[in-house]
Design an enzyme around this catalytic site. Structure first.
Site, PDB file in Angstrom:
ATOM      1  N   GLU A 113       3.414 -38.031  -3.283  1.00  0.00           N
ATOM      2  CA  GLU A 113       4.057 -36.740  -3.550  1.00  0.00           C
ATOM      3  C   GLU A 113       5.572 -36.801  -3.472  1.00  0.00           C
ATOM      4  O   GLU A 113       6.262 -35.878  -3.919  1.00  0.00           O
ATOM      5  CB  GLU A 113       3.523 -35.675  -2.574  1.00  0.00           C
ATOM      6  N   HIS A 173       3.146 -42.209   0.249  1.00  0.00           N
ATOM      7  CA  HIS A 173       3.429 -40.810  -0.085  1.00  0.00           C
ATOM      8  C   HIS A 173       3.615 -40.653  -1.597  1.00  0.00           C
ATOM      9  O   HIS A 173       4.746 -40.669  -2.085  1.00  0.00           O
ATOM     10  CB  HIS A 173       4.712 -40.336   0.615  1.00  0.00           C
ATOM     11  N   CYS A 230      -1.033 -40.734   3.887  1.00  0.00           N
ATOM     12  CA  CYS A 230      -0.364 -41.163   5.117  1.00  0.00           C
ATOM     13  C   CYS A 230      -1.075 -40.563   6.338  1.00  0.00           C
ATOM     14  O   CYS A 230      -2.172 -40.990   6.670  1.00  0.00           O
ATOM     15  CB  CYS A 230       1.124 -40.823   5.053  1.00  0.00           C
TER      16      CYS A 230
END
Length: 194
Positions: A179, A177, A87
């Site tokens: 994560e 994202h 991002c």
């Protein structure tokens, strides 16, 4: 997928100025990597790779411009070691950013900031990928769109034909994202290159 037994765990630096750096550390640690925060130029010494997390690219850039030694060290690091930008981290790694802002220029792509909409437009979707295991969960939060890429950039995942995960040599960039979800394949694929 974890770091294989008997293989030295890579030491991964995570740029910890702002953003989702703790979520990256959790995922990388679960995969067997050792993680360190990067907040100064000295923190880049001795690490095997670097994650530039999601967050607010203009805020991160402001912090970097206030610490020119770190900015200069990052510019050198991203050209010589494996890096993963997600991002806002993708924005920092891109060669060109729209609307125009400085970047580290390590990845031969053009990105448009906040192209997937405002915070209220955040969404989770599936991305088609060449990574094993079928579609990837893709969490988009004020995400950048990759609008152009050079021939040397490989597309690893796309949403409706738009690249969202790319790789050029040892540098990877991701519009979403990884994560923030439960799917660790993006991080595992990146670690597998060490």
């Amino acid at each position: 997928m974890r770091v294989p037994t008997g293989k030295k765990a890579p030491t991964i630096g995570i740029l910890a100025l702002q953003g989702a750096y703790e979520a990256h550390a959790r995922m990388l640690s679960q995969l067997g990597a050792d993680c360190l925060w990067v907040r100064t130029a000295a923190d880049l010494q001795g690490i095997d790779g670097l994650v530039l997390p999601g967050g607010e690219s203009s805020t991160m850039l402001h912090h970097l411009q206030q610490t020119p030694q770190l900015y200069a060290a990052l510019q050198e690091f991203v050209t010589t070691k494996p890096c993963l930008g997600t991002c806002a981290g993708l924005i920092l790694l891109a060669q060109a950013v729209l609307p125009q802002q400085p970047s580290l220029g390590a990845l031969a792509v053009t990105v448009q900031r906040n192209a997937y909409g405002r915070q209220r437009d955040s969404h989770i979707t599936s991305a088609q990928t060449s990574l094993a295991g079928g579609p990837l969960e893709a969490v988009f939060i004020r995400a950048p769109r990759i609008t152009a890429l050079s021939p040397e950039v490989q597309v690893l995942a796309d949403c409706d034909g738009t690249p969202v995960l790319v790789q050029q040599g040892q540098v990877m960039g991701c519009s979403f994202h990884p994560e923030l979800g439960a799917d660790s394949r993006v991080h595992a694929y990146w670690l597998n290159g060490f």
